[in-house]
Each structure stands twice: as structure tokens, then as C-alpha cells.
Design a protein around this motif. Structure first.
Motif: not given
Length: 290
Positions: A168-171, A218-219, A224-226
Motif C-alpha cells: 500500500q505504501t508503494m501504491a 498505483a490505482y 487493489p493488490f494490497a
């Protein structure tokens, strides 16, 4: 399956809409390798900088969960309730002395070895044995035991969910990295300001590809993966909460059958065995076990 369908839908809708609107892919395809190198490389580098090696390795190992889902299946929940039934029944009918050999050496226990998938989960086995060991040491206050178990569960869940937080931080950072790539494209454009408009247009289009890719990845994917990985970790966490529910119910003086019925209520709905199914599973346990 739905994750794969979702990935296809994202690609088809975004690029299909772009194509139908009259867009041309030549600028995107020409700029994409370099933009992906900058954005993807920077994202991976930031990921390595911001996370412990253990988290990095666990993220790589757990990525498959996005497509396979939680590791615990319906039969595993029935097996867990059966295991806890045997342990609490043994403790109630034969006393804590009869239980010591099982919790001190679960690998040789006739109770634990009936359920090999649970045996492979070191935390589940240690969690059960450590809690029962506390009970054999006369720590029989249900509230104290529940508090001790809650702290263990909270720590385990926090550590297990590290990959979801890292992703999520990466996103969250990818759109900004897309802007970085776009700014570099603008710098390149300004360096060739005397070029013909057609060439400058290509440079500007290539720069905007960086912004597009950062937001799109990212979106459309990483975020979504996170979110799904977090949902998987939350569902897997419920497996361990059932252990807490059953053992605390046992400490409150409930019969083994009642204790596991209380635990059955915490099983995720799609995995939850019915009362009759659980009763059948318990009836199939050989009487000599334990």
C-alpha cells in the motif's frame, strides 16, 4: 479467478477506451520502456529502502495469495474445531496431567498428528500449546488468559500483514514517482525547445506517459493488490481467533462440545461447518485418541 478477470477488465477498458477515442499507441509504446524503468525501478528501490529484509521476502512469498486466496479451507476449520474438542475434552475428563505429553511434544501427540495441515502452522500449534501450558500452571483466570492471547494474536497479525502495508505504501508513492518521470520528460523537452512542433509534441507526450503509468499502476493494480492481501490476512487471522474463543470458553467451565460450538460461530460464513457437519466430524473421532 476474479483477480485475473479484474486485470483483464482494467487493461481492456483503459486502453480500449483510449483506442476508441482515436488515441494512437505509438507514443505510449515508444516511451513506456524508459518510463517504466524510471518509475518501476524507483518504486522497487524505495520498497527495498523502506522495508526490513524479512518483509521484502515475505511480500515476494505471499504475492501468490492474491490469486490463491487464504490458505485455510473449510476442512481446516472443521479440523481445528475437532482438535480443540479433543484437547479440551482430555483436559476436562482426564485432567491436566494427561494433557502434558501432548502439549510438550505435539509432533508425537496422537491428538495433534491427526491434523497434519494444522501441524505445519508453527504459530497455531505453539499458540495452542503455550495457552494450555499456562492453564496447567494454574493460570485459570479467563480474563488473564484472554488478555495474554489477545496480545499474541495482535502481534502475529501485525507482523503477518506487513506485506500488505508495504504494498500500500508503494501504491501511495507510485503517482508521485510518475510525476518525477514526467518532470524529467519536461526537462528533456525544454532542452530541445528549438525542435519542430511535431518533435516537441512527441517529447511532451512521452513525458505525460510517466504520469499516466504512475497513476495507472498505483490505482489499477498495486493498491487493489494490497487491499486484497490485507483481506486475506484478516481472514486467516480469524483461524487463530477461534483458538482463543474455544480455550477461553473452556476456562469459563463450558463442556468441550459447547466450547467448540462457541468457536464455530467465529468461522467465516463461507467456511463455517453446520452444527450437524461438526457433530458428524466429532463423532468420527476414534474413542482411543487422546
Amino acid at each position: 479467478m476474479f483477480q485475473i478477470i479484474g486485470i483483464i477488465v482494467v487493461f481492456v477498458m483503459v486502453f480500449g477506451g483510449f483506442s476508441l477515442a482515436g488515441g494512437h499507441f505509438d507514443v505510449i509504446l515508444k516511451a513506456m520502456p524508459f518510463e517504466m524503468m524510471m518509475i518501476g525501478g524507483a518504486a522497487v528501490g524505495a520498497f527495498l529502502i523502506g522495508n526490513k529484509p524479512k518483509t521484502v521476502m515475505k511480500t515476494l512469498g505471499d504475492f501468490a495469495k492474491i490469486f490463491t486466496g487464504p490458505k485455510w479451507k473449510a476442512q481446516d476449520y472443521t479440523d481445528l474445531l475437532s482438535l480443540l474438542f479433543l484437547l479440551t475434552k482430555t483436559m476436562k475428563t482426564k485432567g491436566v496431567i494427561a494433557l502434558e505429553s501432548h502439549i510438550e511434544n505435539p509432533k508425537d501427540s496422537a491428538i495433534f498428528t491427526r491434523y497434519p495441515r494444522i501441524m505445519k502452522d508453527h504459530f497455531a500449534v505453539d499458540f495452542i500449546c503455550d495457552t494450555l501450558r499456562m492453564m496447567t500452571m494454574n493460570l485459570e483466570d479467563p480474563h488473564q488468559v484472554e488478555d495474554a492471547m489477545e496480545k499474541q494474536l495482535e502481534k502475529h497479525h501485525h507482523e503477518a500483514a506487513d506485506p500488505a502495508h508495504a504494498m500500500q505504501t508503494m501504491a501511495d508513492g507510485l503517482p508521485a514517482l510518475g510525476i518525477v518521470a514526467a518532470v524529467l520528460g519536461v526537462i528533456k523537452t525544454m532542452g530541445a525547445i528549438e525542435s519542430p512542433p511535431a518533435i516537441l509534441g512527441g517529447y511532451i507526450g512521452g513525458a505525460l506517459v510517466g504520469t499516466f503509468l504512475g497513476v495507472f499502476i498505483a490505482y489499477g493494480f498495486v493498491g487493489p493488490f494490497a487491499a486484497y492481501m490485507q483481506a486475506v490476512y484478516d481472514e486467516e487471522h480469524s483461524f487463530y481467533k477461534i483458538i482463543q474463543d474455544v480455550l477461553v470458553a473452556h476456562l469459563h467451565g463450558n463442556a468441550a462440545q459447547i466450547s467448540v460450538e462457541i468457536g464455530r460461530g467465529g468461522v467465516p460464513s463461507k467456511m463455517q461447518p453446520s452444527f450437524a457437519e461438526l457433530e458428524t466430524a466429532l463423532d468420527q473421532i476414534p474413542s482411543e485418541v487422546g
